[in-house]
Every structure is written in C-alpha cells, then in structure tokens.
Design a protein around this motif. Structure first.
Motif, PDB file in Angstrom:
ATOM      1  N   GLY A 185       0.813  -1.215   0.000  1.00 51.20           N
ATOM      2  CA  GLY A 185       0.000   0.000   0.000  1.00 51.20           C
ATOM      3  C   GLY A 185       0.847   1.266   0.000  1.00 51.20           C
ATOM      4  O   GLY A 185       0.506   2.259  -0.652  1.00 51.20           O
ATOM      5  N   THR A 186       1.955   1.233   0.712  1.00 52.50           N
ATOM      6  CA  THR A 186       2.863   2.386   0.750  1.00 52.50           C
ATOM      7  C   THR A 186       3.505   2.597  -0.618  1.00 52.50           C
ATOM      8  O   THR A 186       3.570   3.725  -1.116  1.00 52.50           O
ATOM      9  N   ILE A 187       3.972   1.520  -1.228  1.00 54.26           N
ATOM     10  CA  ILE A 187       4.570   1.617  -2.561  1.00 54.26           C
ATOM     11  C   ILE A 187       3.545   2.185  -3.540  1.00 54.26           C
ATOM     12  O   ILE A 187       3.846   3.107  -4.305  1.00 54.26           O
ATOM     13  N   ALA A 188       2.336   1.635  -3.501  1.00 49.59           N
ATOM     14  CA  ALA A 188       1.277   2.074  -4.412  1.00 49.59           C
ATOM     15  C   ALA A 188       0.961   3.563  -4.225  1.00 49.59           C
ATOM     16  O   ALA A 188       0.864   4.316  -5.193  1.00 49.59           O
ATOM     17  N   ARG A 189       0.829   3.970  -2.995  1.00 48.55           N
ATOM     18  CA  ARG A 189       0.492   5.371  -2.713  1.00 48.55           C
ATOM     19  C   ARG A 189       1.608   6.315  -3.170  1.00 48.55           C
ATOM     20  O   ARG A 189       1.352   7.319  -3.835  1.00 48.55           O
TER      21      ARG A 189
END
Length: 89
Positions: free
Chosen positions: A38-42
């Motif tokens: 989720g952090t990578i995606a955001r």
C-alpha cells in the motif's frame, strides 16, 4: 555504464522498473527493505494490483526475492524484499 543500464535494456514493463527503483532507493546496504504494498502504491501513484504485478515481474526476472514477515501475534506483516546484487560496472 550506470547501475540501471541492464534494467532499462531488460524486457521488464515500466511498472516493474518504477517499483524496482523505488525498492532500491529504500534498501539498506545489504539490499533489504520492507515497505508495504500500500505504501509503494500510494507513493508511486499506482494501484495495489499494479504493484503486485510489478513485484511478480521482478521476482520472475530474478531482480528481487521476497519473504513473508510475521508479527509476534502470528499475523502477517509487510514482506521483506531482497534485491539481487548486481555488478554496477
């Protein structure tokens, strides 16, 4: 030649190149990091599914290895990513 030359000349899709560069930027000196999907995606402004496909592409290409991490209570935590050591020459 630069470090990314082989990455740029590979047949990897652009999503995998972006995720690899993100991981490399966040790795320690041993080539390990553990950002959440989720952090990578955001931070890359990609969907979670796109990040998952990119990680699968990188694993298949031998550029990363991932290992599931676990919390003390038995729950899943973020994956540990190991970047393959590549010669920078």
């Amino acid at each position: 030649m630069g470090y990314y030359t082989s990455l740029y000349s590979s047949e990897l899709p652009h999503r995998a190149v972006a995720v690899y560069m993100y991981l490399r930027d966040r790795c320690d000196k041993d080539g390990k990091c553990y950002p959440a999907i989720g952090t990578i995606a955001r931070e890359l402004k990609l969907s979670r599914s796109t990040v998952k496909r990119a990680l699968a592409d990188l694993e298949k290409n031998g550029r990363i290895r991932k290992e599931q991490r676990w919390r003390e209570n038995g729950g899943k935590s973020s994956n540990m990513f190991y970047l393959a050591q590549r010669n920078s020459n």
